[in-house]
Design a protein around this motif. Structure first.
Motif, PDB file in Angstrom:
ATOM      1  N   ARG A 192       0.843  -1.194   0.000  1.00  0.00           N
ATOM      2  CA  ARG A 192       0.000   0.000   0.000  1.00  0.00           C
ATOM      3  C   ARG A 192       0.879   1.245   0.000  1.00  0.00           C
ATOM      4  O   ARG A 192       1.882   1.317   0.697  1.00  0.00           O
ATOM      5  N   SER A 239      -0.542   4.391   0.553  1.00  0.00           N
ATOM      6  CA  SER A 239      -1.212   5.440   1.314  1.00  0.00           C
ATOM      7  C   SER A 239      -1.947   4.805   2.478  1.00  0.00           C
ATOM      8  O   SER A 239      -2.525   3.718   2.350  1.00  0.00           O
ATOM      9  N   ARG A 240      -1.912   5.489   3.618  1.00  0.00           N
ATOM     10  CA  ARG A 240      -2.651   5.018   4.780  1.00  0.00           C
ATOM     11  C   ARG A 240      -4.120   5.405   4.729  1.00  0.00           C
ATOM     12  O   ARG A 240      -4.944   4.772   5.390  1.00  0.00           O
ATOM     13  N   LYS A 241      -4.456   6.419   3.954  1.00  0.00           N
ATOM     14  CA  LYS A 241      -5.831   6.890   3.879  1.00  0.00           C
ATOM     15  C   LYS A 241      -6.605   6.235   2.746  1.00  0.00           C
ATOM     16  O   LYS A 241      -7.808   6.030   2.860  1.00  0.00           O
ATOM     17  N   HIS A 242      -5.926   5.958   1.635  1.00  0.00           N
ATOM     18  CA  HIS A 242      -6.612   5.457   0.445  1.00  0.00           C
ATOM     19  C   HIS A 242      -6.113   4.038   0.161  1.00  0.00           C
ATOM     20  O   HIS A 242      -4.935   3.834  -0.164  1.00  0.00           O
ATOM     21  N   ALA A 243      -7.023   3.077   0.254  1.00  0.00           N
ATOM     22  CA  ALA A 243      -6.670   1.685  -0.026  1.00  0.00           C
ATOM     23  C   ALA A 243      -6.485   1.434  -1.517  1.00  0.00           C
ATOM     24  O   ALA A 243      -5.892   0.419  -1.896  1.00  0.00           O
TER      25      ALA A 243
END
Length: 300
Positions: free
Chosen positions: A210, A212-216
Motif C-alpha cells: 500500500r 497510502s494510509r488513507k486510500h486503499a
C-alpha cells in the motif's frame, strides 16, 4: 505491407460494446445535465429577469453544458488511450519538432556538431543507463496494463486501474497504481499473481504494498530487474596502508597492541553435574496484605 488488400478496411480504436456503452452513458449525462442545470439555472435567472426568459436561459445553459459533458463521456475511451500514450507522444513531439527547429534555426555545421555530440554521449555508461531507465519506465506501464487486462480480476464495466507514475530505481522501476472499484490489493497478493506480473513485465521479481494510509486504492509496485547487492564493491581502505609496512605485521603501527591480562582474574571451579549438593534456598518472604497498602484516595 503484409500482402493483404487494405481497401475498405478500418482500424478499430474503440470496440463496439465499449462504444455502445459510452453512447448510452453520454445520452444519460446529457438529459440529467439538461434537467438539473435548466431547473436550477432557470430558478436563479428568474430573480434577475422575466420568469419566462429565466427559464429559457436555464434551458439554454443546460443544453450546451449537457452537450459538452456528453461529448466528454463519449470520447472518454479516446482520452484514456491518449493518457496511456502521453509520455511517448510528448517525447516524439519533442524529438521531431526539436530536430526541425535545430535544422531551420542553426547553420549546418552547428547541427552536425550537436548530432555528433549526442551520438558520442551515447557511449557513456551513465547516459545509456539513463536512457534505458526511461525506456523501461515507459514499457512497464503498458506491460502492467496488459497484465491487468489479461489475468487479473476487474469490475463488470471492464475498466482497468490507472497507471499513475513510474520512476526508475537502482534495482528496477517503482510504479504507483490507482485501483478501480472491483479490484483490491488482496487480489494481487493471491498465489501466483505476483509471479505472473513479473513474467508479464519481463522482470525478476515484483512486490506490491500500500502506498497510502488513507486510500486503499493507491498501491505501489516495486519491479526488480537486477540485484544491486551482487556487484563487487572495491574498498578504499588498502590505499591508507603505508608502503613500508611489512606484509606479515600483526597490527597496524599506528595502533599499539592492546592485550587482556587474564592472570589477575580468579578462576572459579565449576561444579560437576554429578554432585548432589543442593543449593541453599532463600526463604520466601511473605507478601504484604492488600489491606496494608490500600488507600481510598487512589480510587477517589
Amino acid at each position: 505491407m503484409i500482402g493483404g488488400n487494405g481497401k475498405g478496411q478500418s482500424v478499430t480504436v474503440v470496440e463496439a460494446p465499449v462504444l455502445q456503452s459510452q453512447r448510452r452513458k453520454a445520452l444519460i449525462t446529457f438529459w440529467v445535465t439538461l434537467a438539473v442545470t435548466g431547473l436550477l439555472g432557470g430558478t436563479v435567472a428568474s430573480h434577475y429577469m422575466h420568469p419566462i426568459l429565466g427559464i429559457l436561459t436555464g434551458l439554454a445553459a443546460g443544453f450546451f453544458l449537457g452537450i459538452l459533458l456528453g461529448f466528454l463521456v463519449l470520447v472518454w475511451p479516446i482520452i484514456r488511450m491518449v493518457w496511456w500514450w502521453l509520455p511517448e507522444i510528448l517525447i516524439s513531439a519533442v524529438l521531431v519538432y526539436g530536430w526541425v527547429l535545430l535544422m531551420t534555426s542553426t547553420p549546418l555545421w552547428v547541427s552536425l556538431v550537436v548530432v555528433v555530440a549526442l551520438a558520442a554521449s551515447a557511449l557513456a555508461r551513465v547516459v545509456r543507463f539513463a536512457v534505458m531507465s526511461v525506456f523501461w519506465c515507459l514499457a512497464v506501464r503498458h506491460r502492467l496494463r496488459m497484465c491487468f487486462a489479461a489475468f487479473i480480476a476487474k469490475n463488470r464495466q471492464g475498466t482497468l486501474p490507472f497507471i499513475l507514475l513510474a520512476r526508475p530505481t537502482p534495482a528496477g522501476e517503482r510504479v504507483w497504481v490507482w485501483l478501480r472499484p472491483g479490484l483490491a490489493l488482496h487480489d494481487l497478493e493471491q498465489e501466483g499473481q505476483l509471479q505472473r506480473l513479473a513474467v508479464g513485465c519481463w522482470a525478476n521479481e515484483v512486490r506490491v504494498i500500500r502506498a497510502s494510509r488513507k486510500h486503499a486504492a493507491l498501491i505501489r509496485l516495486d519491479i526488480t530487474r537486477r540485484d544491486t547487492l551482487a556487484d563487487t564493491v572495491l574498498s578504499g581502505l588498502p590505499d591508507f596502508v603505508p608502503e613500508d609496512m611489512p606484509a606479515n605485521a600483526p597490527t597496524s603501527p599506528a595502533v599499539p597492541p592492546v592485550g587482556v591480562n587474564l592472570n589477575d582474574v580468579p578462576v572459579r571451579p565449576r561444579r560437576s553435574p554429578d554432585t548432589n549438593e543442593s543449593r541453599s534456598r532463600r526463604g520466601r518472604q511473605p507478601e504484604p496484605s492488600p489491606s496494608d497498602d490500600f488507600d481510598p484516595n487512589d480510587y477517589a
